[in-house]
Design a protein around this motif. Sequence first.
Motif, PDB file in Angstrom:
ATOM      1  N   THR A 140       0.856  -1.181   0.000  1.00  0.00           N
ATOM      2  CA  THR A 140       0.000   0.000   0.000  1.00  0.00           C
ATOM      3  C   THR A 140       0.894   1.233   0.000  1.00  0.00           C
ATOM      4  OG1 THR A 140      -1.968   0.996   0.995  1.00  0.00           O
ATOM      5  CG2 THR A 140      -0.248   0.225   2.515  1.00  0.00           C
ATOM      6  N   GLU A 141       0.280   2.401   0.091  1.00  0.00           N
ATOM      7  CA  GLU A 141       1.009   3.663   0.191  1.00  0.00           C
ATOM      8  C   GLU A 141       0.771   4.272   1.558  1.00  0.00           C
ATOM      9  OE1 GLU A 141      -0.766   5.795  -3.016  1.00  0.00           O
ATOM     10  OE2 GLU A 141       0.542   4.884  -4.511  1.00  0.00           O
ATOM     11  N   MET A 142       1.727   5.063   2.013  1.00  0.00           N
ATOM     12  CA  MET A 142       1.651   5.648   3.352  1.00  0.00           C
ATOM     13  C   MET A 142       2.250   7.050   3.299  1.00  0.00           C
ATOM     14  SD  MET A 142       3.272   3.992   6.819  1.00  0.00           S
ATOM     15  CE  MET A 142       5.010   4.146   6.430  1.00  0.00           C
ATOM     16  N   ARG A 143       1.670   7.967   4.053  1.00  0.00           N
ATOM     17  CA  ARG A 143       2.235   9.315   4.193  1.00  0.00           C
ATOM     18  C   ARG A 143       2.782   9.446   5.608  1.00  0.00           C
ATOM     19  NH1 ARG A 143      -0.250  14.999   2.268  1.00  0.00           N
ATOM     20  NH2 ARG A 143       0.714  14.226   0.385  1.00  0.00           N
ATOM     21  N   SER A 183       5.534  12.970  13.375  1.00  0.00           N
ATOM     22  CA  SER A 183       4.391  13.832  13.688  1.00  0.00           C
ATOM     23  C   SER A 183       3.077  13.136  13.375  1.00  0.00           C
ATOM     24  CB  SER A 183       4.471  15.139  12.901  1.00  0.00           C
ATOM     25  OG  SER A 183       5.649  15.833  13.250  1.00  0.00           O
ATOM     26  N   SER A 184       3.041  12.439  12.243  1.00  0.00           N
ATOM     27  CA  SER A 184       1.854  11.668  11.894  1.00  0.00           C
ATOM     28  C   SER A 184       2.205  10.617  10.858  1.00  0.00           C
ATOM     29  CB  SER A 184       0.725  12.557  11.374  1.00  0.00           C
ATOM     30  OG  SER A 184       1.057  13.084  10.113  1.00  0.00           O
ATOM     31  N   LYS A 231      -5.232   7.626  10.180  1.00  0.00           N
ATOM     32  CA  LYS A 231      -4.147   8.526  10.558  1.00  0.00           C
ATOM     33  C   LYS A 231      -3.942   8.507  12.066  1.00  0.00           C
ATOM     34  CE  LYS A 231      -2.666  13.324  10.077  1.00  0.00           C
ATOM     35  NZ  LYS A 231      -2.959  14.604   9.451  1.00  0.00           N
ATOM     36  N   ILE A 232      -2.673   8.478  12.458  1.00  0.00           N
ATOM     37  CA  ILE A 232      -2.301   8.540  13.868  1.00  0.00           C
ATOM     38  C   ILE A 232      -1.246   9.627  14.027  1.00  0.00           C
ATOM     39  CG2 ILE A 232      -1.344   7.319  15.851  1.00  0.00           C
ATOM     40  CD1 ILE A 232      -2.211   4.699  14.570  1.00  0.00           C
ATOM     41  N   ASP A 278       1.547  -2.703  15.197  1.00  0.00           N
ATOM     42  CA  ASP A 278       1.313  -1.569  16.091  1.00  0.00           C
ATOM     43  C   ASP A 278       0.321  -0.584  15.473  1.00  0.00           C
ATOM     44  OD1 ASP A 278       3.218  -0.843  14.170  1.00  0.00           O
ATOM     45  OD2 ASP A 278       4.489   0.250  15.572  1.00  0.00           O
ATOM     46  N   PHE A 279       0.495  -0.259  14.208  1.00  0.00           N
ATOM     47  CA  PHE A 279      -0.432   0.639  13.512  1.00  0.00           C
ATOM     48  C   PHE A 279      -1.763  -0.059  13.239  1.00  0.00           C
ATOM     49  CE2 PHE A 279      -2.407   2.504   9.777  1.00  0.00           C
ATOM     50  CZ  PHE A 279      -2.321   3.857  10.028  1.00  0.00           C
ATOM     51  N   LEU A 280      -1.707  -1.279  12.722  1.00  0.00           N
ATOM     52  CA  LEU A 280      -2.917  -2.002  12.345  1.00  0.00           C
ATOM     53  C   LEU A 280      -3.860  -2.210  13.527  1.00  0.00           C
ATOM     54  CD1 LEU A 280      -1.256  -4.643   9.993  1.00  0.00           C
ATOM     55  CD2 LEU A 280      -2.595  -2.642   9.293  1.00  0.00           C
TER      56      LEU A 280
END
Length: 121
Positions: free
Chosen positions: A13-16, A67-68, A75-76, A99-101
């Motif tokens: 996937t893509e992530m910012r 920061s995010s 978004k976290i 951790d994110f999922l």
Amino acid sequence: MKALVLEERLLLTEMRISSGSRFLDLKRVAVDTSAEKTIVSAANAKALGMLAEEDVTDQGGVTKTCSSISVGPLKIKDFPVDIRELSEAGKLDGVLGLDFLKRVGAKINLDSMTLSGSRVI
């Protein structure tokens, strides 16, 4: 919802990611339910100004708080990521870990090849 693709036996996937006022769009991020932590490549972390050359060692990386971090609408803020050299993993920009999922209540739908979440962070 965020689109997923299967490429070279990897779910991508893509992530910012942002650090201060700077952000970077990572195009090749593996979604890995066996990875405990989210990882950003050292090259991308350096481009964001998140670490200096001496921060990454041969034995492993370091943990820094960005920061995010966002994957589509998920978004976290103030999220810790591991920063490591990812040259052995191919041309990956990062790894989206448990951790994110878990934090966003992720739902991976392999029929529609999408990632969504059940929690607003």
